[in-house]
Motif scaffolding. Structure first.
Motif, mmCIF file in Angstrom:
data_model
loop_
_atom_site.group_PDB
_atom_site.id
_atom_site.type_symbol
_atom_site.label_atom_id
_atom_site.label_comp_id
_atom_site.label_asym_id
_atom_site.label_seq_id
_atom_site.Cartn_x
_atom_site.Cartn_y
_atom_site.Cartn_z
ATOM 1 N N SER A 23 -0.042 -3.993 -7.986
ATOM 2 C CA SER A 23 0.828 -4.342 -6.852
ATOM 3 C C SER A 23 2.281 -4.031 -7.176
ATOM 4 C CB SER A 23 0.667 -5.829 -6.508
ATOM 5 O OG SER A 23 -0.659 -6.100 -6.080
ATOM 6 N N PHE A 24 2.682 -4.256 -8.407
ATOM 7 C CA PHE A 24 4.047 -3.982 -8.845
ATOM 8 C C PHE A 24 4.336 -2.486 -8.773
ATOM 9 C CE2 PHE A 24 7.336 -3.301 -12.096
ATOM 10 C CZ PHE A 24 8.256 -4.298 -11.773
ATOM 11 N N ALA A 25 3.387 -1.668 -9.247
ATOM 12 C CA ALA A 25 3.578 -0.217 -9.254
ATOM 13 C C ALA A 25 3.667 0.344 -7.839
ATOM 14 C CB ALA A 25 2.443 0.465 -10.021
ATOM 15 N N SER A 70 5.087 -0.831 -5.349
ATOM 16 C CA SER A 70 6.407 -1.067 -4.755
ATOM 17 C C SER A 70 7.518 -0.216 -5.370
ATOM 18 C CB SER A 70 6.780 -2.550 -4.901
ATOM 19 O OG SER A 70 7.045 -2.867 -6.271
ATOM 20 N N LEU A 71 7.257 0.455 -6.483
ATOM 21 C CA LEU A 71 8.344 1.058 -7.259
ATOM 22 C C LEU A 71 9.029 2.232 -6.571
ATOM 23 C CD1 LEU A 71 6.895 0.916 -10.891
ATOM 24 C CD2 LEU A 71 8.667 -0.526 -9.879
ATOM 25 N N ASN A 72 8.302 2.980 -5.760
ATOM 26 C CA ASN A 72 8.910 4.150 -5.110
ATOM 27 C C ASN A 72 9.262 3.882 -3.655
ATOM 28 O OD1 ASN A 72 9.774 6.855 -5.729
ATOM 29 N ND2 ASN A 72 8.213 7.608 -4.305
ATOM 30 N N GLU A 73 9.251 2.619 -3.289
ATOM 31 C CA GLU A 73 9.568 2.231 -1.915
ATOM 32 C C GLU A 73 11.020 2.597 -1.588
ATOM 33 O OE1 GLU A 73 8.742 -1.789 0.771
ATOM 34 O OE2 GLU A 73 8.857 -1.911 -1.421
ATOM 35 N N LEU A 74 11.212 3.255 -0.475
ATOM 36 C CA LEU A 74 12.558 3.663 -0.039
ATOM 37 C C LEU A 74 12.753 3.182 1.391
ATOM 38 C CD1 LEU A 74 15.149 5.248 -0.785
ATOM 39 C CD2 LEU A 74 14.086 7.260 0.261
ATOM 40 N N GLU A 75 13.568 2.148 1.536
ATOM 41 C CA GLU A 75 13.781 1.554 2.847
ATOM 42 C C GLU A 75 15.126 1.965 3.423
ATOM 43 O OE1 GLU A 75 13.338 -2.630 2.498
ATOM 44 O OE2 GLU A 75 11.209 -2.529 1.997
ATOM 45 N N LYS A 76 15.298 1.655 4.673
ATOM 46 C CA LYS A 76 16.539 1.959 5.378
ATOM 47 C C LYS A 76 17.716 1.312 4.651
ATOM 48 C CE LYS A 76 18.817 1.333 9.834
ATOM 49 N NZ LYS A 76 18.721 0.703 11.182
ATOM 50 N N GLY A 77 18.742 2.097 4.407
ATOM 51 C CA GLY A 77 19.945 1.575 3.768
ATOM 52 C C GLY A 77 20.003 1.786 2.269
ATOM 53 N N MET A 78 18.849 2.085 1.644
ATOM 54 C CA MET A 78 18.842 2.217 0.189
ATOM 55 C C MET A 78 19.541 3.488 -0.277
ATOM 56 S SD MET A 78 15.045 0.807 -0.860
ATOM 57 C CE MET A 78 15.267 1.068 -2.595
ATOM 58 N N PRO A 105 -4.602 -4.710 -6.309
ATOM 59 C CA PRO A 105 -4.884 -4.680 -4.870
ATOM 60 C C PRO A 105 -6.314 -4.218 -4.614
ATOM 61 C CG PRO A 105 -2.809 -3.558 -5.357
ATOM 62 C CD PRO A 105 -3.471 -3.853 -6.677
ATOM 63 N N PRO A 106 -6.934 -4.688 -3.541
ATOM 64 C CA PRO A 106 -8.332 -4.312 -3.267
ATOM 65 C C PRO A 106 -8.523 -2.813 -3.075
ATOM 66 C CG PRO A 106 -7.332 -5.466 -1.387
ATOM 67 C CD PRO A 106 -6.398 -5.627 -2.539
ATOM 68 N N ASN A 107 -7.481 -2.109 -2.615
ATOM 69 C CA ASN A 107 -7.575 -0.660 -2.417
ATOM 70 C C ASN A 107 -6.924 0.122 -3.550
ATOM 71 O OD1 ASN A 107 -5.082 -1.671 -1.710
ATOM 72 N ND2 ASN A 107 -4.726 -0.197 -0.061
ATOM 73 N N SER A 108 -6.840 -0.481 -4.729
ATOM 74 C CA SER A 108 -6.158 0.149 -5.860
ATOM 75 C C SER A 108 -6.776 1.493 -6.237
ATOM 76 C CB SER A 108 -6.181 -0.788 -7.071
ATOM 77 O OG SER A 108 -5.564 -0.196 -8.190
ATOM 78 N N THR A 154 0.841 -1.189 0.000
ATOM 79 C CA THR A 154 0.000 0.000 0.000
ATOM 80 C C THR A 154 0.878 1.241 0.000
ATOM 81 O OG1 THR A 154 -1.851 1.094 1.127
ATOM 82 C CG2 THR A 154 -0.139 0.136 2.526
ATOM 83 N N LEU A 155 0.308 2.373 -0.401
ATOM 84 C CA LEU A 155 1.023 3.641 -0.367
ATOM 85 C C LEU A 155 0.880 4.273 1.021
ATOM 86 C CD1 LEU A 155 0.043 5.241 -3.820
ATOM 87 C CD2 LEU A 155 2.121 3.967 -3.237
ATOM 88 N N PRO A 156 1.786 5.185 1.380
ATOM 89 C CA PRO A 156 1.708 5.811 2.703
ATOM 90 C C PRO A 156 0.430 6.608 2.942
ATOM 91 C CG PRO A 156 3.860 6.200 1.699
ATOM 92 C CD PRO A 156 2.994 5.587 0.642
ATOM 93 N N ALA A 157 -0.156 7.164 1.871
ATOM 94 C CA ALA A 157 -1.375 7.971 2.015
ATOM 95 C C ALA A 157 -2.272 7.729 0.812
ATOM 96 C CB ALA A 157 -1.025 9.456 2.132
#
Length: 483
Positions: A384-386, A388-396, A373-376, A69-72
């Motif tokens: 679902s693929f899209a 994840s594309l802007n996901e920025l995790e610790k260490g990246m 996704p159900p909340n698309s 899911t997206l943050p907002a």
């Protein structure tokens, strides 16, 4: 015909160290040099392990989890009017027009291009087939799947800044991908992807032409897409269909894609010709695809049909013709002609979605779209693929190029639902880009691309942007400061 990239990979296998491809940028004849670019083996191993993607949790099978899911949630666009901006642009190209951020989605166009890779399993399937006809069927399915993510995606991706990049490594899907914005006017995005098992190379350059026609915005895709199956020494090329978004001024937004896509196997001479049908008067043809595969002597080998929003099927030509002949004998009731009405300012009616594809007995399924996704609908209609594309995790941030889209602040703010901050950052970045362009003009210096160079497609002889190599060495010391 042995592909040029294929010869390189075979040299690579004989070498004692892991190597990556590079090209001779001074070769005006269009042939790639057989030079190779050394890569740090240990660095490559760490990238294969996916550690560049951050320290995210693993699933039970050891594959890294991606966010779902997206943050907002997305905000409503009902309070914004685009007419004040577009009314003077009818019939014009829109690349130089600054659009309100309300009509964007929180992805760069470079990330949107990466969505071609969502159905990489179809490339893997093509690599496994020994029959060239089955390989062409799988490639055709991949070409259709690459545009399927645009269904109901009425938000405009952010225009990439000059020098902007995006990388993605997906161990679970078996590929790594790099793209760069190599030109701003005209806007050109170049990309290169390779299979982690050294089984395919997928590359191209895209420069869409956007035009406003009063009620709709039309995106005409320019540039060539090339897929190479290294095991089979085959290269396929094609271009995408035209995409049109209706009712950009008033009414419910809806999308159609139309035009002819011709996929050429440059080794066998086989072609797949796919007709993306326009909506038509009654909406009967909305989203439909019909086409066929033919050999170099133009003999039909298979018929392909379906919808780019649902699925794709293939069938033997004689079976298809018999079915159509019997269908015509049954006689379809002719629908009355609609009365022709003059052009007006009302919205183009969204055609009723017709019944799903009628499967002809004896057909083989080539591809079916993934469930969203159900909340698309609250996430810009992302897959679902899209998501994840802007996901920025610790260490990246420590290992990504400083030009990577994930580090772009306006997109990050929009993803977080901070629209005012996103708009301010977008204006700041655009102004910074303009100032940098003026400075280069003053100093009489030309922009230098970092990861791609302008050359010639070796199979078509047309201009193309080709991967220089070396991105995954991660020597980013000379990357421009664009954010």
């Amino acid at each position: 015909m042995r592909t040029v990239f294929g010869r390189m990979w075979k040299k690579k296998k004989k070498a004692s160290k892991s190597k990556f491809l590079s090209f001779d940028s001074d070769n005006s004849s269009g042939e790639f040099s057989e030079a190779v670019h050394k890569v740090d083996v240990d660095a490559h191993q760490s990238h294969r392990a996916g550690r560049h993607n951050g320290d995210g949790p693993l699933q039970e099978n050891g594959i890294k989890k991606h966010r779902t899911t997206l943050p907002a949630p997305m905000f409503t666009r009902s309070d914004f009017s685009v007419w004040s901006i577009l009314k003077k642009c009818i019939g014009l190209e829109l690349s130089k027009i600054t659009m309100p951020i309300a009509f964007n989605e929180p992805l760069s166009f470079l990330q949107r291009i990466t969505e071609y890779m969502e159905h990489t399993y179809l490339i893997n399937k093509a690599c496994c087939h020994s029959d060239p006809l089955e390989r062409m069927q799988a490639v055709a399915a991949f070409a259709v799947s690459a545009v399927a993510s645009q269904w109901e995606r009425t938000g405009k991706p952010f225009n990439p800044l000059l020098g902007e990049t995006y990388e993605l490594i997906r161990e679970d899907l078996g590929f790594r991908f790099i793209s760069e914005q190599v030109s701003h006017h005209p806007p050109v995005s170049a990309f290169y992807s390779e299979g982690l098992n050294q089984d395919f190379i997928f590359h191209g350059s895209i420069y869409p032409k956007l035009k406003f026609w009063g009620k709709s915005v039309e995106a005409e895709p320019r540039g060539t897409i090339t897929l190479e199956l290294l095991k089979h020494n085959e290269a396929y090329t094609w271009t995408n269909p035209t995409c049109c978004v209706h009712n950009v001024i008033i009414g419910k937004l809806w999308i159609e894609q139309y035009g002819t896509v011709e996929i050429i196997n440059h080794s066998t001479g086989d072609k797949c010709i796919l007709n993306f049908k326009p909506c038509g008067l009654f909406g009967k043809e909305l989203h439909r695809i019909e086409g066929h595969i033919q050999d170099k002597n133009k003999k039909k080998l298979a018929v392909i049909y379906g919808k780019w929003t649902e699925c794709l099927w293939c069938i033997d030509p004689s079976t298809y013709e018999n079915y159509k002949r019997n269908e015509r004998k049954g006689g379809d009731q002719k629908k009355p002609k609609p009365s022709e009405e003059p052009e007006n300012d009302e919205a183009d009616d969204m055609p009723e979605i017709q019944e799903t594809v009628q499967v002809i007995p004896g057909s083989k399924l080539l591809w079916r779209i993934s469930t969203r996704p159900p909340n698309s609908s609250q996430m810009y209609n992302f897959t679902s693929f899209a998501v994840s594309l802007n996901e920025l995790e610790k260490g990246m941030e420590e290992v990504l190029a400083p030009t990577d889209c994930r580090l772009r602040p306006d997109i990050r703010h929009m993803e977080n639902g901070e629209i005012d901050l996103a708009s301010k950052e977008k204006e700041r970045l655009e102004e910074k880009q303009r100032a940098a362009r003026k400075e280069r003009a003053k100093d009489e210096t030309e922009w230098k691309t970092r990861w791609f160079y302008q050359g010639t497609n070796p199979y078509l002889g047309t201009p193309d942007w080709l991967y220089t190599g070396g991105y995954f060495d991660r020597n980013f010391f000379d990357c421009p400061d664009i954010y």
